[in-house]
Design an enzyme around this catalytic site. Sequence first.
Site, PDB file in Angstrom:
ATOM      1  N   GLY A 170       0.800  -1.221   0.000  1.00 56.84           N
ATOM      2  CA  GLY A 170       0.000   0.000   0.000  1.00 56.84           C
ATOM      3  C   GLY A 170       0.829   1.265   0.000  1.00 56.84           C
ATOM      4  CG  ASN A 171       5.024   1.006   0.798  1.00 57.91           C
ATOM      5  OD1 ASN A 171       4.635  -0.160   0.773  1.00 57.91           O
ATOM      6  ND2 ASN A 171       6.174   1.368   0.288  1.00 57.91           N
ATOM      7  CE  LYS A 222      -6.073  -6.440   3.398  1.00 57.70           C
ATOM      8  NZ  LYS A 222      -4.677  -6.883   3.510  1.00 57.70           N
ATOM      9  CE  LYS A 260      -0.217  -6.088  -1.383  1.00 56.17           C
ATOM     10  NZ  LYS A 260       1.206  -6.119  -0.958  1.00 56.17           N
ATOM     11  CE  LYS A 318       3.567  -6.292   3.905  1.00 54.92           C
ATOM     12  NZ  LYS A 318       2.566  -6.125   2.843  1.00 54.92           N
TER      13      LYS A 318
END
Length: 309
Positions: A9-10, A122, A206, A264
């Site tokens: 997202g960054n 989320k 994601k 992740k």
Amino acid sequence: MRIVIALGGNALLRRGEPLTADKQRQNIKIACEQIAKVYPNNELVISHGNGPQVGLLALQGAAYKDVAPYPLDVLGAESVGMIGYMIQQELGNLVPFDVPFATLLTQVEVDKNDPAFQHPTKPIGPVYTQEEAQSLAKEKNWSIAQDGDKYRRVVPSPLPKRIFEIRPIKWLLEQGTIVICAGGGGIPTYYDEQGNLRGVEAVIDKDLCSALLADNINADLFVIATDVSAVFLNWGTPEQKAIAEASPEAMGALSFASGSMGPKVQAAINFVKATGHDAVIGSLSDILDIVKGTAGTRISAKADGIRYY
């Protein structure tokens, strides 16, 4: 080499930044400048998050009282088109003119009985103070959760089971296309009692979806690009140390925060176990060295235990 790059997202909106189109474009341009470095001689598939964008669209929709708010799956589709457009344009300005691009709306099957629907986790949308978040939760019947020193709305995040558009993704890759897909974890869908495909109010992780994507398209390398240089043990303490390489078994024995690095790491482990190929978690600014094998945290079936930097 076929590489899947999952943008964090960054890469789109950094924490605390205004949710403006100009700011998103600036950040996407910076991300694309890094991605363009690995385009020569490699096939690229790009996925991305969309939590802030979906949250913003939901807030904007709620401001118009004459029409019921659109469901999250529809807002997810809207955000995927917006973000894909910006990536195509910015990356297209950096690679040869004749390189084809395609942004693909990606439907992802989930289990409508997934326990996640009973336990929203989320985060989406902007960050709020505790007082703001509690007020919005009461007004809009939201679930909220702490996110660092702030609070955010949280929604269900079911596991991805199947990506419906795998065949066209492969067809596009065979024609040399840079494909942007599985945006925001894909659009969550399920089959109803009549066998019809329906959208559902949720946001799929994601990275977990990107791992499934990378497996399904036979990727040689799966890169999870984030805002830190590696996965750290004892993060935020004087004893923190960066992991250079680890086997999936050794990595799976460690514990990481479920709201940040945990998914992740699990996504990387999933890919390595399914394919035998490597996955790397690291900074997008190190993308060239990640591909060369000299940066980030590499999870590999060939690794023996854990090696630190």
